[in-house]
Design a protein around this motif. Sequence first.
Motif, PDB file in Angstrom:
ATOM      1  N   VAL A   1      -4.247   8.422  -2.546  1.00  0.00           N
ATOM      2  CA  VAL A   1      -3.832   9.726  -2.016  1.00  0.00           C
ATOM      3  C   VAL A   1      -4.519   9.941  -0.684  1.00  0.00           C
ATOM      4  O   VAL A   1      -5.679   9.532  -0.493  1.00  0.00           O
ATOM      5  CB  VAL A   1      -4.198  10.870  -3.003  1.00  0.00           C
ATOM      6  N   SER A   2      -3.833  10.556   0.247  1.00  0.00           N
ATOM      7  CA  SER A   2      -4.356  10.685   1.610  1.00  0.00           C
ATOM      8  C   SER A   2      -5.486  11.701   1.729  1.00  0.00           C
ATOM      9  O   SER A   2      -6.117  11.795   2.781  1.00  0.00           O
ATOM     10  CB  SER A   2      -3.232  11.062   2.565  1.00  0.00           C
ATOM     11  N   ALA A   3      -5.748  12.484   0.674  1.00  0.00           N
ATOM     12  CA  ALA A   3      -6.834  13.483   0.688  1.00  0.00           C
ATOM     13  C   ALA A   3      -6.654  14.435   1.865  1.00  0.00           C
ATOM     14  O   ALA A   3      -5.621  15.050   2.002  1.00  0.00           O
ATOM     15  CB  ALA A   3      -8.189  12.780   0.713  1.00  0.00           C
ATOM     16  N   ASP A   4      -7.674  14.524   2.746  1.00  0.00           N
ATOM     17  CA  ASP A   4      -7.599  15.475   3.848  1.00  0.00           C
ATOM     18  C   ASP A   4      -7.025  14.870   5.128  1.00  0.00           C
ATOM     19  O   ASP A   4      -6.989  15.527   6.167  1.00  0.00           O
ATOM     20  CB  ASP A   4      -9.000  16.028   4.160  1.00  0.00           C
TER      21      ASP A   4
ATOM     22  N   LEU B   1       0.838  -1.202   0.000  1.00  0.00           N
ATOM     23  CA  LEU B   1       0.000   0.000   0.000  1.00  0.00           C
ATOM     24  C   LEU B   1       0.870   1.249   0.000  1.00  0.00           C
ATOM     25  O   LEU B   1       1.681   1.453   0.902  1.00  0.00           O
ATOM     26  CB  LEU B   1      -0.906  -0.008   1.234  1.00  0.00           C
ATOM     27  N   THR B   2       0.696   2.067  -1.022  1.00  0.00           N
ATOM     28  CA  THR B   2       1.399   3.347  -1.118  1.00  0.00           C
ATOM     29  C   THR B   2       0.384   4.467  -0.981  1.00  0.00           C
ATOM     30  O   THR B   2      -0.603   4.517  -1.723  1.00  0.00           O
ATOM     31  CB  THR B   2       2.139   3.478  -2.457  1.00  0.00           C
ATOM     32  N   ILE B   3       0.628   5.354  -0.038  1.00  0.00           N
ATOM     33  CA  ILE B   3      -0.274   6.496   0.180  1.00  0.00           C
ATOM     34  C   ILE B   3       0.514   7.777  -0.049  1.00  0.00           C
ATOM     35  O   ILE B   3       1.473   8.071   0.669  1.00  0.00           O
ATOM     36  CB  ILE B   3      -0.866   6.482   1.597  1.00  0.00           C
ATOM     37  N   GLU B   4       0.112   8.515  -1.049  1.00  0.00           N
ATOM     38  CA  GLU B   4       0.781   9.771  -1.365  1.00  0.00           C
ATOM     39  C   GLU B   4       0.277  10.884  -0.448  1.00  0.00           C
ATOM     40  O   GLU B   4      -0.941  11.043  -0.287  1.00  0.00           O
ATOM     41  CB  GLU B   4       0.500  10.169  -2.821  1.00  0.00           C
ATOM     42  N   PRO B   5       1.183  11.654   0.168  1.00  0.00           N
ATOM     43  CA  PRO B   5       0.739  12.809   0.944  1.00  0.00           C
ATOM     44  C   PRO B   5      -0.034  13.778   0.070  1.00  0.00           C
ATOM     45  O   PRO B   5       0.280  13.946  -1.109  1.00  0.00           O
ATOM     46  CB  PRO B   5       2.048  13.436   1.432  1.00  0.00           C
ATOM     47  N   ARG B   6      -1.056  14.419   0.636  1.00  0.00           N
ATOM     48  CA  ARG B   6      -1.905  15.306  -0.164  1.00  0.00           C
ATOM     49  C   ARG B   6      -1.119  16.489  -0.731  1.00  0.00           C
ATOM     50  O   ARG B   6      -1.446  17.009  -1.790  1.00  0.00           O
ATOM     51  CB  ARG B   6      -3.072  15.839   0.685  1.00  0.00           C
ATOM     52  N   GLU B   7      -0.033  16.899  -0.025  1.00  0.00           N
ATOM     53  CA  GLU B   7       0.734  18.039  -0.526  1.00  0.00           C
ATOM     54  C   GLU B   7       1.785  17.606  -1.547  1.00  0.00           C
ATOM     55  O   GLU B   7       2.412  18.434  -2.185  1.00  0.00           O
ATOM     56  CB  GLU B   7       1.417  18.773   0.634  1.00  0.00           C
ATOM     57  N   GLU B   8       2.012  16.264  -1.683  1.00  0.00           N
ATOM     58  CA  GLU B   8       2.992  15.780  -2.642  1.00  0.00           C
ATOM     59  C   GLU B   8       2.397  14.625  -3.443  1.00  0.00           C
ATOM     60  O   GLU B   8       2.810  13.477  -3.315  1.00  0.00           O
ATOM     61  CB  GLU B   8       4.262  15.302  -1.932  1.00  0.00           C
ATOM     62  N   PRO B   9       1.423  14.896  -4.282  1.00  0.00           N
ATOM     63  CA  PRO B   9       0.717  13.814  -4.973  1.00  0.00           C
ATOM     64  C   PRO B   9       1.575  13.009  -5.931  1.00  0.00           C
ATOM     65  O   PRO B   9       1.175  11.934  -6.347  1.00  0.00           O
ATOM     66  CB  PRO B   9      -0.401  14.553  -5.715  1.00  0.00           C
ATOM     67  N   ARG B  10       2.756  13.502  -6.300  1.00  0.00           N
ATOM     68  CA  ARG B  10       3.622  12.761  -7.215  1.00  0.00           C
ATOM     69  C   ARG B  10       4.958  12.468  -6.557  1.00  0.00           C
ATOM     70  O   ARG B  10       6.001  12.416  -7.208  1.00  0.00           O
ATOM     71  CB  ARG B  10       3.828  13.540  -8.515  1.00  0.00           C
ATOM     72  N   ALA B  11       4.930  12.257  -5.227  1.00  0.00           N
ATOM     73  CA  ALA B  11       6.171  12.093  -4.475  1.00  0.00           C
ATOM     74  C   ALA B  11       6.909  10.807  -4.811  1.00  0.00           C
ATOM     75  O   ALA B  11       8.127  10.754  -4.784  1.00  0.00           O
ATOM     76  CB  ALA B  11       5.881  12.130  -2.972  1.00  0.00           C
ATOM     77  N   HIS B  12       6.191   9.715  -5.146  1.00  0.00           N
ATOM     78  CA  HIS B  12       6.836   8.431  -5.359  1.00  0.00           C
ATOM     79  C   HIS B  12       6.654   7.972  -6.800  1.00  0.00           C
ATOM     80  O   HIS B  12       5.631   8.214  -7.433  1.00  0.00           O
ATOM     81  CB  HIS B  12       6.237   7.370  -4.423  1.00  0.00           C
ATOM     82  N   ASP B  13       7.656   7.288  -7.264  1.00  0.00           N
ATOM     83  CA  ASP B  13       7.569   6.730  -8.605  1.00  0.00           C
ATOM     84  C   ASP B  13       6.415   5.729  -8.697  1.00  0.00           C
ATOM     85  O   ASP B  13       6.221   4.910  -7.819  1.00  0.00           O
ATOM     86  CB  ASP B  13       8.894   6.030  -8.941  1.00  0.00           C
TER      87      ASP B  13
END
Length: 227
Positions: free
Chosen positions: A171-174, A135-147
Motif C-alpha cells: 500500500v502506498s501509505a502517505d 509489483l502492485t501498489i494500492e492507492p492509500r484511498e483505495e486499499p482494496r482497488a485490485h483483486d
Amino acid sequence: MLALLNPFFEELRARTRDAADKTRQAFEHIANRRGVSAEWREIPEGADAGPALHARYADLTILGQFDPDKPDMIRPRPEQVTLVSGRPILVVPNVGNFADLGRRVVIGWNASREAARAVNDAMPLLTAAETVTVLTIEPREEPRAHDELSGADISLHLARHGVKAGIERTVSADLPVGEALLSRVADLCADLLVMGAYGHSRVRELLLGGATRSLLRSMTLPVLMSH
C-alpha cells in the motif's frame, strides 16, 4: 511584436539545425561501426504529431526525459508519443548511466488494459531478464482497488512465456502511487520499469494520470511505457 521575435526564432532554428546535424553524424557513425541497418529521419518543423507517426513504424521508440528547465531544446515529449503512437516507448532519464538495462525488471501492475499492453510489448525484454518482479501498489484511498489474484494471474501468464516472476503487493501509505513505485523500484535495484501510461490525448490537449505524470517528472531509471 512578431518582427522583434524573429531573430530569436532564427537563432533557435540554427542551433536546432546544428544539433540535428551532429546527432545524425554520431548516429550514422555508430550504425556503420556496428554493422546495423539504420535509417535517419527528420521531422519537419511544426509537425506536432510527427514523432508519434514515425514511432508507429518501429518496434520500440527510445526518448529522453523531457526537461522543463531547458525550454530551448526542441524534442518530442514522451507522454505525447506514448499516448498517440500505439507503440511502446522507452523513456531514459536525463541523469544517470544505464548500461545494464533489462537485467532486473519491475512491472508496475494494476490489472488495467494499459498495464497488460505494456507487459505484452515488453515480453522480449522480460524473457531475457535475470529477475522480474510484479509489483502492485494500492492507492492509500483505495486499499482494496485490485483483486488480490491479479498479481498471481499475470505471473502465471508470464510463466507460460518462460518468465519466472516474483510477486509483491503493498500500500502506498502517505506517498502518491508514482512516488511509492519509484521508491520500491530503487529498493529492488531495478534497472527497468515496465508500466502502462494512463491518460488520453486530444487535439491540443494532453491529460495524464497522476502516476504517469509523477514518474515522467521524477524518474530515476529507464521506463518502458505503453498505452
